[in-house]
Design a protein around this motif. Structure first.
Motif, PDB file in Angstrom:
ATOM      1  N   ASP A   1       4.984   9.902  -9.334  1.00 39.08           N
ATOM      2  CA  ASP A   1       4.548  10.226 -10.686  1.00 39.08           C
ATOM      3  C   ASP A   1       3.961  11.630 -10.758  1.00 39.08           C
ATOM      4  O   ASP A   1       4.153  12.339 -11.749  1.00 39.08           O
ATOM      5  CB  ASP A   1       3.550   9.196 -11.203  1.00 39.08           C
ATOM      6  N   VAL A   2       3.242  12.045  -9.721  1.00 34.98           N
ATOM      7  CA  VAL A   2       2.738  13.422  -9.682  1.00 34.98           C
ATOM      8  C   VAL A   2       3.916  14.397  -9.664  1.00 34.98           C
ATOM      9  O   VAL A   2       3.913  15.399 -10.394  1.00 34.98           O
ATOM     10  CB  VAL A   2       1.816  13.645  -8.458  1.00 34.98           C
ATOM     11  N   GLY A   3       4.930  14.103  -8.860  1.00 31.35           N
ATOM     12  CA  GLY A   3       6.119  14.953  -8.832  1.00 31.35           C
ATOM     13  C   GLY A   3       6.822  14.995 -10.177  1.00 31.35           C
ATOM     14  O   GLY A   3       7.243  16.058 -10.647  1.00 31.35           O
ATOM     15  N   LYS A   4       6.929  13.845 -10.822  1.00 27.51           N
ATOM     16  CA  LYS A   4       7.551  13.774 -12.150  1.00 27.51           C
ATOM     17  C   LYS A   4       6.743  14.569 -13.167  1.00 27.51           C
ATOM     18  O   LYS A   4       7.299  15.301 -13.995  1.00 27.51           O
ATOM     19  CB  LYS A   4       7.671  12.316 -12.580  1.00 27.51           C
ATOM     20  N   TYR A   5       5.422  14.439 -13.092  1.00 24.37           N
ATOM     21  CA  TYR A   5       4.541  15.185 -13.994  1.00 24.37           C
ATOM     22  C   TYR A   5       4.744  16.688 -13.810  1.00 24.37           C
ATOM     23  O   TYR A   5       4.888  17.425 -14.786  1.00 24.37           O
ATOM     24  CB  TYR A   5       3.087  14.797 -13.722  1.00 24.37           C
ATOM     25  N   LEU A   6       4.766  17.140 -12.570  1.00 25.19           N
ATOM     26  CA  LEU A   6       4.976  18.571 -12.304  1.00 25.19           C
ATOM     27  C   LEU A   6       6.338  19.030 -12.817  1.00 25.19           C
ATOM     28  O   LEU A   6       6.464  20.116 -13.395  1.00 25.19           O
ATOM     29  CB  LEU A   6       4.862  18.861 -10.812  1.00 25.19           C
ATOM     30  N   LEU A   7       7.348  18.215 -12.614  1.00 26.28           N
ATOM     31  CA  LEU A   7       8.685  18.576 -13.065  1.00 26.28           C
ATOM     32  C   LEU A   7       8.743  18.674 -14.586  1.00 26.28           C
ATOM     33  O   LEU A   7       9.239  19.663 -15.133  1.00 26.28           O
ATOM     34  CB  LEU A   7       9.706  17.556 -12.554  1.00 26.28           C
ATOM     35  N   GLU A   8       8.208  17.660 -15.266  1.00 25.14           N
ATOM     36  CA  GLU A   8       8.263  17.646 -16.725  1.00 25.14           C
ATOM     37  C   GLU A   8       7.380  18.711 -17.357  1.00 25.14           C
ATOM     38  O   GLU A   8       7.809  19.433 -18.247  1.00 25.14           O
ATOM     39  CB  GLU A   8       7.833  16.279 -17.263  1.00 25.14           C
ATOM     40  N   GLU A   9       6.134  18.788 -16.902  1.00 24.72           N
ATOM     41  CA  GLU A   9       5.162  19.643 -17.578  1.00 24.72           C
ATOM     42  C   GLU A   9       5.196  21.097 -17.130  1.00 24.72           C
ATOM     43  O   GLU A   9       4.884  21.982 -17.907  1.00 24.72           O
ATOM     44  CB  GLU A   9       3.746  19.097 -17.372  1.00 24.72           C
ATOM     45  N   GLU A  10       5.545  21.357 -15.894  1.00 21.62           N
ATOM     46  CA  GLU A  10       5.481  22.730 -15.383  1.00 21.62           C
ATOM     47  C   GLU A  10       6.853  23.356 -15.179  1.00 21.62           C
ATOM     48  O   GLU A  10       7.044  24.517 -15.505  1.00 21.62           O
ATOM     49  CB  GLU A  10       4.704  22.758 -14.062  1.00 21.62           C
ATOM     50  N   ALA A  11       7.790  22.605 -14.625  1.00 17.70           N
ATOM     51  CA  ALA A  11       9.095  23.200 -14.325  1.00 17.70           C
ATOM     52  C   ALA A  11      10.011  23.208 -15.545  1.00 17.70           C
ATOM     53  O   ALA A  11      10.612  24.237 -15.856  1.00 17.70           O
ATOM     54  CB  ALA A  11       9.757  22.448 -13.177  1.00 17.70           C
ATOM     55  N   ILE A  12      10.107  22.088 -16.236  1.00 15.16           N
ATOM     56  CA  ILE A  12      11.028  22.012 -17.369  1.00 15.16           C
ATOM     57  C   ILE A  12      10.416  22.640 -18.620  1.00 15.16           C
ATOM     58  O   ILE A  12      11.004  23.525 -19.227  1.00 15.16           O
ATOM     59  CB  ILE A  12      11.455  20.554 -17.642  1.00 15.16           C
ATOM     60  N   ARG A  13       9.237  22.181 -18.984  1.00 14.82           N
ATOM     61  CA  ARG A  13       8.600  22.716 -20.182  1.00 14.82           C
ATOM     62  C   ARG A  13       8.113  24.135 -19.951  1.00 14.82           C
ATOM     63  O   ARG A  13       8.345  25.005 -20.760  1.00 14.82           O
ATOM     64  CB  ARG A  13       7.420  21.850 -20.599  1.00 14.82           C
ATOM     65  N   GLY A  14       7.369  24.336 -18.881  1.00 16.81           N
ATOM     66  CA  GLY A  14       6.908  25.649 -18.491  1.00 16.81           C
ATOM     67  C   GLY A  14       6.144  26.401 -19.559  1.00 16.81           C
ATOM     68  O   GLY A  14       6.324  27.585 -19.736  1.00 16.81           O
ATOM     69  N   ARG A  15       5.307  25.700 -20.276  1.00 16.14           N
ATOM     70  CA  ARG A  15       4.540  26.349 -21.325  1.00 16.14           C
ATOM     71  C   ARG A  15       3.180  25.683 -21.449  1.00 16.14           C
ATOM     72  O   ARG A  15       2.947  24.613 -20.912  1.00 16.14           O
ATOM     73  CB  ARG A  15       5.262  26.263 -22.653  1.00 16.14           C
ATOM     74  N   GLU A  16       2.329  26.320 -22.192  1.00 14.80           N
ATOM     75  CA  GLU A  16       1.028  25.729 -22.470  1.00 14.80           C
ATOM     76  C   GLU A  16       1.232  24.568 -23.439  1.00 14.80           C
ATOM     77  O   GLU A  16       2.198  24.529 -24.189  1.00 14.80           O
ATOM     78  CB  GLU A  16       0.098  26.765 -23.118  1.00 14.80           C
ATOM     79  N   MET A  17       0.321  23.633 -23.428  1.00 13.11           N
ATOM     80  CA  MET A  17       0.386  22.545 -24.390  1.00 13.11           C
ATOM     81  C   MET A  17       0.247  23.126 -25.798  1.00 13.11           C
ATOM     82  O   MET A  17      -0.535  24.038 -26.020  1.00 13.11           O
ATOM     83  CB  MET A  17      -0.749  21.544 -24.145  1.00 13.11           C
TER      84      MET A  17
ATOM     85  N   GLY B   1       0.815  -1.212   0.000  1.00  8.22           N
ATOM     86  CA  GLY B   1       0.000   0.000   0.000  1.00  8.22           C
ATOM     87  C   GLY B   1       0.848   1.261   0.000  1.00  8.22           C
ATOM     88  O   GLY B   1       0.604   2.191  -0.777  1.00  8.22           O
ATOM     89  N   TYR B   2       1.866   1.299   0.868  1.00  4.10           N
ATOM     90  CA  TYR B   2       2.759   2.460   0.916  1.00  4.10           C
ATOM     91  C   TYR B   2       3.518   2.636  -0.402  1.00  4.10           C
ATOM     92  O   TYR B   2       3.710   3.751  -0.885  1.00  4.10           O
ATOM     93  CB  TYR B   2       3.767   2.335   2.064  1.00  4.10           C
ATOM     94  N   THR B   3       3.941   1.520  -0.973  1.00  8.08           N
ATOM     95  CA  THR B   3       4.682   1.588  -2.233  1.00  8.08           C
ATOM     96  C   THR B   3       3.803   2.097  -3.369  1.00  8.08           C
ATOM     97  O   THR B   3       4.241   2.912  -4.182  1.00  8.08           O
ATOM     98  CB  THR B   3       5.278   0.210  -2.577  1.00  8.08           C
ATOM     99  N   VAL B   4       2.557   1.641  -3.415  1.00  5.11           N
ATOM    100  CA  VAL B   4       1.626   2.103  -4.446  1.00  5.11           C
ATOM    101  C   VAL B   4       1.387   3.600  -4.303  1.00  5.11           C
ATOM    102  O   VAL B   4       1.424   4.348  -5.288  1.00  5.11           O
ATOM    103  CB  VAL B   4       0.296   1.315  -4.363  1.00  5.11           C
ATOM    104  N   ILE B   5       1.173   4.044  -3.091  1.00  2.00           N
ATOM    105  CA  ILE B   5       0.975   5.478  -2.854  1.00  2.00           C
ATOM    106  C   ILE B   5       2.243   6.242  -3.236  1.00  2.00           C
ATOM    107  O   ILE B   5       2.174   7.310  -3.860  1.00  2.00           O
ATOM    108  CB  ILE B   5       0.580   5.738  -1.390  1.00  2.00           C
ATOM    109  N   ALA B   6       3.398   5.686  -2.896  1.00  2.00           N
ATOM    110  CA  ALA B   6       4.663   6.346  -3.222  1.00  2.00           C
ATOM    111  C   ALA B   6       4.845   6.482  -4.730  1.00  2.00           C
ATOM    112  O   ALA B   6       5.301   7.522  -5.219  1.00  2.00           O
ATOM    113  CB  ALA B   6       5.831   5.571  -2.618  1.00  2.00           C
ATOM    114  N   ILE B   7       4.466   5.443  -5.468  1.00  2.00           N
ATOM    115  CA  ILE B   7       4.588   5.503  -6.930  1.00  2.00           C
ATOM    116  C   ILE B   7       3.682   6.591  -7.486  1.00  2.00           C
ATOM    117  O   ILE B   7       4.082   7.364  -8.363  1.00  2.00           O
ATOM    118  CB  ILE B   7       4.265   4.137  -7.557  1.00  2.00           C
ATOM    119  N   ALA B   8       2.463   6.674  -6.970  1.00  2.00           N
ATOM    120  CA  ALA B   8       1.541   7.714  -7.441  1.00  2.00           C
ATOM    121  C   ALA B   8       2.079   9.106  -7.099  1.00  2.00           C
ATOM    122  O   ALA B   8       2.053  10.012  -7.936  1.00  2.00           O
ATOM    123  CB  ALA B   8       0.156   7.508  -6.833  1.00  2.00           C
ATOM    124  N   VAL B   9       2.590   9.281  -5.886  1.00  2.00           N
ATOM    125  CA  VAL B   9       3.134  10.577  -5.479  1.00  2.00           C
ATOM    126  C   VAL B   9       4.365  10.917  -6.322  1.00  2.00           C
ATOM    127  O   VAL B   9       4.531  12.054  -6.784  1.00  2.00           O
ATOM    128  CB  VAL B   9       3.480  10.580  -3.966  1.00  2.00           C
TER     129      VAL B   9
END
Length: 164
Positions: A64-80, A54-62
């Protein structure tokens, strides 16, 4: 406006790295709990392993959310750039959440099944929520692909109607 963009990217970058570190801490906590159960014979290894899943599943989801924010908002930093890119990005993100919800439901089914059948309401609701998320994602995919197709081919629609 440039300063605001830099500050926004930095904030998303810090938040995403914090989420990734917290996810790693959850995995460490789950692993240390299992290790402790192996070392101490009085602890129930099965229960600890289920909790670790359970903890591992939650950790993977968290993570992935961090990775999504990093890729889509911090690195790309633009509208789609287009609707297809937004659809793919959102689909990837929501799919991770769906997997986390369904895996948590599965773990909870096993935990509740061992204790008391009356505790099955929560895992059943989680399974229902996961199913609704899948159906909702499917509807979103269907509608967005249809709208992309219509937006990409307006000339064909006009030619098709004018030729009749």
């Amino acid at each position: 406006m440039r300063v605001f963009d830099v500050l926004t990217r930095a904030a998303f970058g810090v938040a995403s790295l914090a989420l990734m570190l917290l996810a790693c801490a959850l995995i460490y906590y789950a692993g240390s709990g299992v290790w402790e159960s192996v070392r101490v014979p009085d602890r129930d290894l099965g229960q600890t392993a289920l909790e670790a899943v359970g903890y591992t599943v939650i950790a993977i989801a968290v993570f992935d959310v961090g990775k999504y924010l990093l890729e889509e908002e911090a690195i790309r930093g633009r509208e789609m750039r287009n609707a297809g890119e937004a659809r793919r990005s959102l689909t990837k993100f929501v799919s991770t959440i769906i997997i986390a919800v369904l895996l948590e439901a599965l773990v909870t089914v096993f935990e509740a099944g061992k204790e008391d059948a009356r505790l099955m309401i929560y895992p059943t609701l989680l399974l229902l929520a996961g199913t609704l998320l899948i159906v909702g994602l499917g509807v979103y995919q269907r509608l967005s692909v249809s709208s992309e197709t219509q937006a990409a081919d307006p000339a064909e629609d006009d030619q098709g109607r004018s030729g009749d």
